[in-house]
Design a protein around this motif. Sequence first.
Motif, PDB file in Angstrom:
ATOM      1  N   ARG A  98     -10.666   0.504  13.701  1.00 36.80           N
ATOM      2  CA  ARG A  98      -9.059   0.627  12.809  1.00 36.80           C
ATOM      3  C   ARG A  98      -7.888  -0.102  13.604  1.00 36.80           C
ATOM      4  O   ARG A  98      -6.818  -0.521  12.426  1.00 36.80           O
ATOM      5  N   LEU A  99      -8.222  -0.357  14.737  1.00 36.21           N
ATOM      6  CA  LEU A  99      -6.914  -1.174  15.336  1.00 36.21           C
ATOM      7  C   LEU A  99      -6.136  -3.092  13.957  1.00 36.21           C
ATOM      8  O   LEU A  99      -6.068  -2.913  13.546  1.00 36.21           O
ATOM      9  N   ILE A 100      -8.201  -3.470  14.125  1.00 38.60           N
ATOM     10  CA  ILE A 100      -8.275  -4.378  13.491  1.00 38.60           C
ATOM     11  C   ILE A 100      -7.729  -3.959  12.234  1.00 38.60           C
ATOM     12  O   ILE A 100      -6.717  -5.326  11.023  1.00 38.60           O
ATOM     13  N   VAL A 101      -7.669  -3.052  11.680  1.00 42.27           N
ATOM     14  CA  VAL A 101      -8.130  -3.220   9.994  1.00 42.27           C
ATOM     15  C   VAL A 101      -6.497  -2.861   9.554  1.00 42.27           C
ATOM     16  O   VAL A 101      -6.108  -3.476   8.629  1.00 42.27           O
ATOM     17  N   ALA A 102      -5.994  -2.005  10.530  1.00 36.61           N
ATOM     18  CA  ALA A 102      -4.452  -2.095  10.486  1.00 36.61           C
ATOM     19  C   ALA A 102      -3.566  -3.004  10.558  1.00 36.61           C
ATOM     20  O   ALA A 102      -3.065  -3.600   9.551  1.00 36.61           O
ATOM     21  N   ILE A 103      -3.785  -4.210  11.359  1.00 31.49           N
ATOM     22  CA  ILE A 103      -3.232  -5.447  12.137  1.00 31.49           C
ATOM     23  C   ILE A 103      -3.363  -6.310  11.066  1.00 31.49           C
ATOM     24  O   ILE A 103      -2.330  -6.579  10.368  1.00 31.49           O
ATOM     25  N   THR A 104      -4.540  -6.053  10.469  1.00 30.72           N
ATOM     26  CA  THR A 104      -4.747  -7.371   9.270  1.00 30.72           C
ATOM     27  C   THR A 104      -4.326  -6.860   8.108  1.00 30.72           C
ATOM     28  O   THR A 104      -4.495  -7.586   6.944  1.00 30.72           O
ATOM     29  N   ALA A 105      -3.850  -5.557   7.676  1.00 37.58           N
ATOM     30  CA  ALA A 105      -3.166  -5.002   6.508  1.00 37.58           C
ATOM     31  C   ALA A 105      -2.005  -5.523   6.636  1.00 37.58           C
ATOM     32  O   ALA A 105      -0.721  -5.062   4.596  1.00 37.58           O
ATOM     33  N   VAL A 106      -1.083  -6.536   7.592  1.00 34.00           N
ATOM     34  CA  VAL A 106       0.090  -6.279   7.831  1.00 34.00           C
ATOM     35  C   VAL A 106       0.695  -7.644   6.949  1.00 34.00           C
ATOM     36  O   VAL A 106       0.201  -8.055   6.789  1.00 34.00           O
ATOM     37  N   SER A 107       1.089  -7.301   5.893  1.00 35.71           N
ATOM     38  CA  SER A 107       1.850  -8.410   4.866  1.00 35.71           C
ATOM     39  C   SER A 107       3.209  -8.492   4.164  1.00 35.71           C
ATOM     40  O   SER A 107       4.121  -7.260   4.857  1.00 35.71           O
ATOM     41  N   PRO A 108       3.834  -9.830   4.691  1.00 28.91           N
ATOM     42  CA  PRO A 108       5.507  -9.567   3.904  1.00 28.91           C
ATOM     43  C   PRO A 108       5.278  -9.076   2.782  1.00 28.91           C
ATOM     44  O   PRO A 108       6.306  -8.158   2.956  1.00 28.91           O
ATOM     45  N   ALA A 109       4.369  -8.593   1.539  1.00 30.55           N
ATOM     46  CA  ALA A 109       4.572  -7.690   1.014  1.00 30.55           C
ATOM     47  C   ALA A 109       4.914  -6.213   0.845  1.00 30.55           C
ATOM     48  O   ALA A 109       5.922  -5.718   0.401  1.00 30.55           O
ATOM     49  N   ARG A 110       3.936  -6.056   2.121  1.00 27.90           N
ATOM     50  CA  ARG A 110       3.822  -4.395   2.626  1.00 27.90           C
ATOM     51  C   ARG A 110       5.197  -4.388   3.311  1.00 27.90           C
ATOM     52  O   ARG A 110       5.706  -2.754   3.178  1.00 27.90           O
ATOM     53  N   ILE A 111       5.953  -4.841   4.145  1.00 22.41           N
ATOM     54  CA  ILE A 111       6.747  -5.476   4.687  1.00 22.41           C
ATOM     55  C   ILE A 111       8.316  -4.954   3.997  1.00 22.41           C
ATOM     56  O   ILE A 111       9.286  -4.114   4.219  1.00 22.41           O
ATOM     57  N   TYR A 112       8.392  -5.910   2.576  1.00 24.45           N
ATOM     58  CA  TYR A 112       8.649  -5.769   2.447  1.00 24.45           C
ATOM     59  C   TYR A 112       9.377  -4.257   1.418  1.00 24.45           C
ATOM     60  O   TYR A 112      10.639  -3.507   1.226  1.00 24.45           O
ATOM     61  N   ALA A 113       8.525  -4.122   0.750  1.00 20.19           N
ATOM     62  CA  ALA A 113       8.041  -2.614   0.291  1.00 20.19           C
ATOM     63  C   ALA A 113       8.989  -1.709   1.202  1.00 20.19           C
ATOM     64  O   ALA A 113       9.818  -0.438   0.784  1.00 20.19           O
ATOM     65  N   VAL A 114       8.402  -1.583   2.481  1.00 21.94           N
ATOM     66  CA  VAL A 114       8.186  -0.762   3.240  1.00 21.94           C
ATOM     67  C   VAL A 114      10.388  -0.605   3.210  1.00 21.94           C
ATOM     68  O   VAL A 114      10.730   0.371   3.625  1.00 21.94           O
ATOM     69  N   LEU A 115      11.171  -2.156   3.826  1.00 23.52           N
ATOM     70  CA  LEU A 115      12.525  -1.943   3.774  1.00 23.52           C
ATOM     71  C   LEU A 115      12.960  -1.896   2.418  1.00 23.52           C
ATOM     72  O   LEU A 115      14.227  -1.237   2.824  1.00 23.52           O
ATOM     73  N   THR A 116      12.622  -2.091   1.289  1.00 23.55           N
ATOM     74  CA  THR A 116      13.496  -1.690  -0.179  1.00 23.55           C
ATOM     75  C   THR A 116      12.679   0.410  -0.064  1.00 23.55           C
ATOM     76  O   THR A 116      13.458   0.406  -1.113  1.00 23.55           O
ATOM     77  N   GLY A 117      12.543   0.729   0.919  1.00 21.17           N
ATOM     78  CA  GLY A 117      12.376   1.835   0.802  1.00 21.17           C
ATOM     79  C   GLY A 117      13.097   2.861   0.478  1.00 21.17           C
ATOM     80  O   GLY A 117      13.276   4.298  -0.021  1.00 21.17           O
ATOM     81  N   ILE A 118      14.452   2.872   1.130  1.00 22.19           N
ATOM     82  CA  ILE A 118      15.699   3.234   1.024  1.00 22.19           C
ATOM     83  C   ILE A 118      16.022   3.628  -0.503  1.00 22.19           C
ATOM     84  O   ILE A 118      16.040   4.780  -0.809  1.00 22.19           O
ATOM     85  N   LEU A 119      15.618   2.456  -0.933  1.00 20.10           N
ATOM     86  CA  LEU A 119      16.147   2.910  -2.737  1.00 20.10           C
ATOM     87  C   LEU A 119      15.442   3.893  -3.093  1.00 20.10           C
ATOM     88  O   LEU A 119      13.819   4.496  -2.646  1.00 20.10           O
ATOM     89  N   PRO A 120      15.375   4.876  -4.240  1.00 15.87           N
ATOM     90  CA  PRO A 120      14.868   5.580  -4.677  1.00 15.87           C
ATOM     91  C   PRO A 120      14.075   5.671  -5.828  1.00 15.87           C
ATOM     92  O   PRO A 120      12.359   6.237  -5.137  1.00 15.87           O
ATOM     93  N   ASP A 121      13.988   4.222  -6.268  1.00 10.33           N
ATOM     94  CA  ASP A 121      12.888   4.045  -7.230  1.00 10.33           C
ATOM     95  C   ASP A 121      11.687   3.154  -6.728  1.00 10.33           C
ATOM     96  O   ASP A 121      10.765   2.643  -7.082  1.00 10.33           O
ATOM     97  N   ARG A 122      11.801   3.196  -4.848  1.00  5.85           N
ATOM     98  CA  ARG A 122      11.286   2.457  -4.339  1.00  5.85           C
ATOM     99  C   ARG A 122      10.513   3.411  -3.242  1.00  5.85           C
ATOM    100  O   ARG A 122       9.344   2.071  -2.451  1.00  5.85           O
ATOM    101  N   ARG A 123      10.396   4.200  -3.002  1.00  6.11           N
ATOM    102  CA  ARG A 123       9.741   5.097  -2.294  1.00  6.11           C
ATOM    103  C   ARG A 123       8.230   5.276  -2.515  1.00  6.11           C
ATOM    104  O   ARG A 123       7.496   5.145  -1.290  1.00  6.11           O
TER     105      ARG A 123
END
Length: 306
Positions: A24-49
């Motif tokens: 589970r740890l390996i799957v979670a770590i390797t699932a982290v990507s710049p695109a997903r980090i960007y998606a999380v950081l822009t989640g404060i916008l209503p249309d990006r939640r």
Amino acid sequence: MGAADAVPGVSGGTIALVTGIYERLIVAITAVSPARIYAVLTGILPDRRADAIEALRAVDAGFLVVLGAGIATAIVTITRVVHIGIQTVPVVTFGFFFGLIAASAWVLFSEVAVDTPARVGAAIAGFVFAFVVSGRAAATLGTGLPVTVVAGAIAVSAMILPGVSGSLLLIILGQYEYMTGTLSSFVDALLALVTGGPIAPLREHGAVVVAFLLGAVVGLFTVAHAVRWALARARAATLAFLVALIVGALRAPVARAGTHLAELGRTWTPTAVAAFSAAAVVGALLVVLLDRYTGIAEIDGETQPD
């Protein structure tokens, strides 16, 4: 996992394997990507939640946050104890490290077949690299912020390295004592600030901690994936390299103990050798008992019978 990774020799990944969370740890770590980090950081916008929630689920964010909190707590606690040990009883502390590393190498070698020219070559390369670097890295690399970033990137790769702890890699790079001392000083400065102390020490030590964490983030996208690629393409040779790397790293605790003795104006006496050896035996017994108790060795990211 944090307690294991705070000392060289025992891998936090081994603890993850024992407790059943390794995959589970390996799957979670390797699932982290710049695109997903960007998606999380822009989640404060209503249309990006919706995208942010999907990204958090993809990386198993709840699991990583809880696990990370436990690891961080243990590392802060254990590294303080280790730093005190290095400053007060360096021979015993480094002797203990020597035993941990030696026993870990012995346990892992029993699970790796070095029986082809490619594997022999990889093992020799791993040993020579660790032996040479662990004797000269501290003086050559220094302790600048760029070095700290690189150390963080390499250390974080230990999360997916079979049997290798992040602190062992820091010892090879000559950064272990510096980072444990800096982390302890950072925590002290943080506590002092809460009680009205100056902010300057917090900035000084905090810059190093941030540089290390930045390197760790970079390592998640570079070193960790490169190691996983190597394990997928040439697994047996990579494992032979890693286990030999541990053996070569045995030079580091002996060299560091000798350096501390020299700083105290002392040399290797029969008493010092006996203390180092006794501590090494204790460290080795702990690893052997862990291996026997769990009945497994962390090889290939799978449970292997002894």
